[in-house]
Design an enzyme around this catalytic site. Structure first.
Site, PDB file in Angstrom:
ATOM      1  N   CYS A 332      97.970  51.631  78.970  1.00  0.00           N
ATOM      2  CA  CYS A 332      98.211  50.659  80.440  1.00  0.00           C
ATOM      3  C   CYS A 332      97.970  51.683  81.697  1.00  0.00           C
ATOM      4  CB  CYS A 332      99.215  49.799  80.561  1.00  0.00           C
ATOM      5  SG  CYS A 332     101.008  50.643  79.967  1.00  0.00           S
ATOM      6  N   ARG A 361     103.269  58.070  69.275  1.00  0.00           N
ATOM      7  CA  ARG A 361     104.383  57.878  69.388  1.00  0.00           C
ATOM      8  C   ARG A 361     105.213  58.648  68.488  1.00  0.00           C
ATOM      9  NH1 ARG A 361     104.588  51.310  70.682  1.00  0.00           N
ATOM     10  NH2 ARG A 361     103.046  51.473  72.408  1.00  0.00           N
ATOM     11  N   GLN A 379      95.837  50.848  68.893  1.00  0.00           N
ATOM     12  CA  GLN A 379      96.305  49.615  69.541  1.00  0.00           C
ATOM     13  C   GLN A 379      95.072  48.742  70.108  1.00  0.00           C
ATOM     14  OE1 GLN A 379      99.467  50.187  72.448  1.00  0.00           O
ATOM     15  NE2 GLN A 379     100.622  48.538  71.453  1.00  0.00           N
ATOM     16  N   ASP A 381      94.593  46.986  72.712  1.00  0.00           N
ATOM     17  CA  ASP A 381      94.931  46.556  73.750  1.00  0.00           C
ATOM     18  C   ASP A 381      94.153  45.515  74.890  1.00  0.00           C
ATOM     19  OD1 ASP A 381      97.649  46.802  75.066  1.00  0.00           O
ATOM     20  OD2 ASP A 381      97.419  49.042  74.848  1.00  0.00           O
ATOM     21  N   HIS A 383      94.425  44.870  79.304  1.00  0.00           N
ATOM     22  CA  HIS A 383      95.062  44.891  80.459  1.00  0.00           C
ATOM     23  C   HIS A 383      94.341  43.974  81.401  1.00  0.00           C
ATOM     24  CE1 HIS A 383      96.799  48.307  78.536  1.00  0.00           C
ATOM     25  NE2 HIS A 383      97.781  47.888  78.515  1.00  0.00           N
ATOM     26  N   LYS A 462     108.185  39.040  78.445  1.00  0.00           N
ATOM     27  CA  LYS A 462     107.237  39.129  77.245  1.00  0.00           C
ATOM     28  C   LYS A 462     107.060  37.818  76.409  1.00  0.00           C
ATOM     29  CE  LYS A 462     109.236  42.354  74.045  1.00  0.00           C
ATOM     30  NZ  LYS A 462     108.891  43.470  73.077  1.00  0.00           N
ATOM     31  N   HIS A 508      99.894  42.882  80.065  1.00  0.00           N
ATOM     32  CA  HIS A 508      99.591  43.487  78.938  1.00  0.00           C
ATOM     33  C   HIS A 508      99.432  42.707  77.439  1.00  0.00           C
ATOM     34  CE1 HIS A 508     101.426  47.271  81.289  1.00  0.00           C
ATOM     35  NE2 HIS A 508     101.811  46.232  81.830  1.00  0.00           N
TER      36      HIS A 508
END
Length: 634
Positions: A332, A361, A379, A381, A383, A462, A508
């Site tokens: 992000c 991570r 990921q 992702d 945004h 979320k 997100h």
């Protein structure tokens, strides 16, 4: 008299103080016998709980998640009681319900072994047969000290709860008493089928500096047939284990030299890239633009985003030119930097950035689990920067994208709304607005959701999408996180229709969750027998003998020219051996060719789906398999 609102809005009147169990009984003995617990105005309670005022009452059974938890929580107490009878020196820690049973942490004895399970189960069955009433009562801290005299871990919990000002309660069944908030069953007799599953070691309170206890796992069901069905599902899950299949099918591997970091093998890369190709196709259709942002960025960026304070322990850091940098654990902040690169107007919004970002991570070694929990993953992702009045429409749009993707793989799903955690950024007002916006969007498309209190991200609430695989297991994959905080922390702006500068909202979202985890899920969902469009090898050409190699190569080249992933097995092995190997590799189509096929321009098709086999003209088969791939049939 009080008014009790039941399922479907039905209202019944009862005397004040009537136990919830009596309400269930009045609705039918079948429901009464099946009931495990209740919700009173949204709060979980025992069936014995009295109804003192007008309320909404939901009667829960083993079919409900919370109903199962009450059932299994009672199972944990029955197991502890049996262990207390057989091992009087046992020291009891905590024994919560899980999604498929329970565990109890126990010290004061040698660690339990599976050899002792039979005796413990036999004692549990005696307790169940006795149908002991399970009774709740509230106690003072002084009473608790007397009840749990000699129980070190229980006394520690007692003092902690008392210091926090919590109301103390215990549950008693026969000679066993436990410190517990409940809810529980009315009696032990409902646990008709019990089974101890395994043991593990666990530090008390999860602290490596504290005692190591023995964690005993168990489960129970209302009927023996249900227990057996569960055990059968576990055996099937072992057969489908993605770590086992990943090795057998040549998809991915793990090495001691890089714990938690997957190695993709050639066939695994085909699978990954096919999923990514599909991801790109879907996101192009839904008007996303793809970006890529750096792997390593300055500490100052992560301080501004809040990750340095809230997520540092899970981040890999390094020093470059005497300055702290971090390998990104999230995508992000990179998307935010892209947004900042030029002035924005309300006419530009919503801006939908998609990124297949590789994130790292630092997961604990004990938490690593094949492709399900790794330290490096891609990921999928996105945004989205938008105005506040665009939120509902955009969440609806995302939910429809999710539905399209999960439907393709035959994965039904449920939705969970996670609300503000204790460790959060932003005002209560912003959180309330954001949470209501997510809830309203899901309601507007006719979907339902469950509330998961306090489990939102630190920057916003979320929606989590839990998919269900072919074994009935659920996996949290897709998520839609509404963020009022990060845009403000980075001073993002857009020029509004009123000529004034405003701060956008950020969404997100991921649909697969991560490519790696989704591959693990799909491997187990399909038991390695991927649909033809997704299979690393879609057709294997098998010549009967060496004299048929030339035609086998011709067939293979024709398939490749049409875009089919095909191979010819030209090894000097017998045909039946090659067929068996192809079956073990779960290849959708095996094309056997010999003299007759070469002379007639045909292929003898052996298909995983028997109805698609038979002798076919090569051109006919190419057309059929290309149609199946293009349609992405399952």
């Amino acid at each position: 008299m009080i008014k009790v609102t039941l399922k479907d809005g039905v209202i019944r009147e009862f005397e004040a103080g009537t136990p919830a169990a009596e309400v269930a009984k009045s609705l039918g003995m079948g429901l009464y016998k099946a009931a495990t617990s209740v919700r009173i105005d949204g709060e979980l309670a025992d069936l014995r709980a009295p109804l003192e005022q007008d309320c909404r009452l939901d009667i829960l059974t083993f079919e409900d998640k919370e109903g199962r938890h009450a059932f299994w929580h009672t199972g944990a107490h029955v197991m502890a009681q049996a262990i207390q009878h057989l091992f009087p020196a046992a020291q009891f820690g905590i024994g919560p319900a899980l999604d498929d049973g329970w565990y109890y942490d126990i010290g004061g004895t040698e660690p339990f072994t599976p050899d002792q399970f039979e005796a413990i189960e036999a004692e549990m069955k005696r307790i169940v047969k006795a149908d002991l009433p399970v009774e709740k009562r509230f106690i003072t801290v002084e009473e608790g000290r007397e009840i749990f005299k000699g129980q070190t871990y229980k006394l520690e919990l007692l003092e902690e709860y008392a210091e926090k000002g919590w109301q103390l309660s215990v549950y008693q069944q026969g000679d066993f008493t436990d410190l517990c908030a409940g809810p529980h069953l009315m009696s032990t007799g409902a646990l008709k089928a019990v089974k101890l599953m395994s043991t593990a070691s666990a530090y008390w309170r999860g602290d490596a500096a504290k005692d190591s206890l023995c964690r005993v796992y168990g489960t129970a069901f209302p009927k023996a047939a249900e227990l057996q069905a569960y055990l059968d599902r576990l055996e099937e899950a072992k057969r489908r284990d993605h770590r086992k299949l990943g090795k057998e099918l040549g998809l991915f591997a793990f090495r001691d030299e890089a714990p938690g970091f997957p190695f993709y093998l050639p066939k695994g890369m085909v699978l990954k890239n096919t999923l990514i190709d599909y991801w790109r196709e879907v996101h192009k259709k839904w008007d996303y633009v793809e970006i890529a942002t750096p792997q390593i960025m300055r500490r100052t960026l992560w301080e501004t985003s809040g990750h340095w304070d809230h997520y540092k322990d899970n981040m890999y850091t390094t020093v470059i030119d005497e300055e702290d940098f971090a390998i990104k654990p999230m995508n992000c902040p990179g998307s935010i930097l892209v947004y900042e690169m030029e002035p924005r107007s309300y006419r530009d919004l919503p801006l939908r950035y998609g990124e297949l970002g590789i994130v790292h991570r630092h997961e604990l070694s004990g938490a690593l689990h094949g492709m399900f929990r790794v330290r490096c993953f891609t990921q999928d992702d996105a945004h989205i920067l938008l105005t506040k009045d665009q939120i509902t429409d955009e969440v609806v749009r995302i939910a429809r994208l999710f539905d399209e993707v999960y439907s393709l793989f035959g994965l039904p799903y449920t939705i969970e709304l996670s609300t503000m955690p204790e460790d959060h950024l932003g005002s209560l007002e912003d959180w309330e607005i954001a949470t209501n916006a997510l809830a309203d969007a899901i309601k507007s498309i006719g979907k339902t959701y469950e509330v998961n209190e306090g489990d939102g991200a630190f920057y916003g609430p979320k929606l989590d999408f839990h998919i269900q695989d072919s074994l009935g297991r659920t996996w949290q994959c897709g998520t839609i996180q509404l963020d009022y905080q990060l845009p403000g922390r980075f001073d993002l702006e857009y020029m509004g229709a009123d000529g004034q500068k405003h701060c956008p909202v950020m969404i997100h979202r991921v649909v697969f969750g991560s490519i790696e985890r989704f591959i693990g899920i799909l491997t187990e969902h399909f038991a390695g027998a991927f649909p033809t469009w997704l299979a690393p090898v879609q057709a294997e050409v098998i010549p009967i003998g060496e004299s048929h190699h030339e035609y086998a190569v011709k067939v293979t080249e024709a398939l490749k020219a049409a875009g089919v992933r095909a191979e010819a097995d030209l090894r000097s092995e017998k045909m039946n051996y090659k067929i068996r190997e192809a079956q073990l590799q779960k290849i959708p189509y095996m094309l056997v060719v010999g003299d007759k096929e070469a002379a007639e321009g045909t292929v003898s098709v052996r298909a995983r789906k028997q109805e698609k086999g038979g002798v076919k003209k090569l051109e006919e088969f190419v057309k059929e398999i290309c149609g199946e791939i293009a349609a992405r049939e399952n």
